[in-house]
Scaffold this motif. Structure first.
Motif, PDB file in Angstrom:
ATOM      1  N   THR A  51      28.174  45.923  41.352  1.00 51.60           N
ATOM      2  CA  THR A  51      27.290  45.091  42.168  1.00 51.60           C
ATOM      3  C   THR A  51      26.997  45.755  43.511  1.00 51.60           C
TER       4      THR A  51
ATOM      5  N   ALA B 281      27.294  43.658  32.663  1.00 55.61           N
ATOM      6  CA  ALA B 281      28.372  42.711  32.368  1.00 55.61           C
ATOM      7  C   ALA B 281      28.610  42.602  30.861  1.00 55.61           C
TER       8      ALA B 281
ATOM      9  N   ARG C  12      40.451  46.626  36.098  1.00 52.82           N
ATOM     10  CA  ARG C  12      40.239  45.184  35.941  1.00 52.82           C
ATOM     11  C   ARG C  12      38.739  44.889  35.969  1.00 52.82           C
ATOM     12  N   VAL C  13      38.331  43.948  35.135  1.00 48.70           N
ATOM     13  CA  VAL C  13      36.916  43.586  35.018  1.00 48.70           C
ATOM     14  C   VAL C  13      36.344  43.206  36.377  1.00 48.70           C
ATOM     15  N   ARG C  14      37.084  42.446  37.139  1.00 49.25           N
ATOM     16  CA  ARG C  14      36.621  42.026  38.473  1.00 49.25           C
ATOM     17  C   ARG C  14      36.290  43.235  39.345  1.00 49.25           C
ATOM     18  N   ASP C  15      37.157  44.246  39.339  1.00 52.70           N
ATOM     19  CA  ASP C  15      36.935  45.437  40.160  1.00 52.70           C
ATOM     20  C   ASP C  15      35.695  46.199  39.705  1.00 52.70           C
TER      21      ASP C  15
ATOM     22  N   THR D 258      43.375  48.190  43.863  1.00 54.58           N
ATOM     23  CA  THR D 258      42.069  47.577  43.691  1.00 54.58           C
ATOM     24  C   THR D 258      40.992  48.326  44.455  1.00 54.58           C
TER      25      THR D 258
ATOM     26  N   ILE E 118      33.058  44.926  38.171  1.00 54.92           N
ATOM     27  CA  ILE E 118      31.868  44.147  38.542  1.00 54.92           C
ATOM     28  C   ILE E 118      31.577  44.272  40.029  1.00 54.92           C
ATOM     29  N   ILE E 119      32.609  44.238  40.861  1.00 56.47           N
ATOM     30  CA  ILE E 119      32.400  44.391  42.308  1.00 56.47           C
ATOM     31  C   ILE E 119      31.814  45.766  42.609  1.00 56.47           C
TER      32      ILE E 119
END
Length: 193
Positions: free
Chosen positions: A41, A151, A32-35, A102, A37-38
């Motif tokens: 980061t 990103a 998942r994109v969110r994972d 996740t 990016i986290i």
């Protein structure tokens, strides 16, 4: 504020076309994109915090260990390639668990990025900036610049991942990790530059 803006711009440009940007795209096709990016980061913040510390205190001594760092990171990438390739044998149930895990995705992305950035040009650029600018602005700016550049790759990877068969993605990711690993090892033993 000047250190923040300068670092953001310099690191954003330095990251364009870098191997970690390609990694971001590859990970975005699997997680998942969110994972992603986290993970990016967190790894970037840690590496760049170390970078500004090095730049502020002992920047000129760091070059002595570049070869060793590159070799260790290269071997790790080869291990990631083997791990990715082994993924072809997952059952549907295991694959479903992996996609929903996740924490595992964030950790995998974070470790890969942390290792990829050790000794990378963005790390060296951050060290250099920290020798001349304030450490806090340089740290925040370099982190923002790198995450912003990655990103772009994440968005592209996420879009491609919806249209490519899973086997193609796994083969592509394995090949990418092997290439990155071999390039890092070659850099570490002094074959480039």
């Amino acid at each position: 504020m000047y250190a923040f803006l300068l670092s953001t711009a310099v690191i954003f440009v330095a990251e364009l076309g870098d191997k970690s940007q390609l990694m971001a795209m590859t990970f975005a096709t699997r997680y998942r994109v969110r994972d992603v990016i986290i993970g990016i980061t967190a790894a970037t913040a840690l590496v760049h915090l170390a970078s500004v510390g090095i730049g502020a205190f002992v920047g000129d001594r760091f070059e002595d260990s570049q070869g060793t760092i590159a070799i260790v990171a290269g071997v790790a990438f080869l291990l990631f390639a083997a791990w990715t390739w082994r993924g072809d044998e997952l059952t549907e149930e295991e694959a479903g668990k992996a996609r929903s895990a996740t924490g595992a995705a964030i950790v995998a992305v974070g470790i890969a990025f942390f290792l990829a950035e050790l000794g990378d040009k963005t790390m060296l650029a951050t060290i250099t900036l920290a020798t001349q600018e304030g450490w806090l602005g340089t740290w925040l700016g370099s982190t923002v610049g790198m995450v912003a550049a990655d990103a772009l790759a994440i968005v592209v990877g996420a879009l491609l991942g919806r249209h490519l068969p899973e086997r193609v993605i796994k083969i592509g990711a394995t090949v990418a990790f092997v290439v990155f690993g071999l390039v890092l090892i070659a850099e570490g033993v002094g074959l480039f530059g």
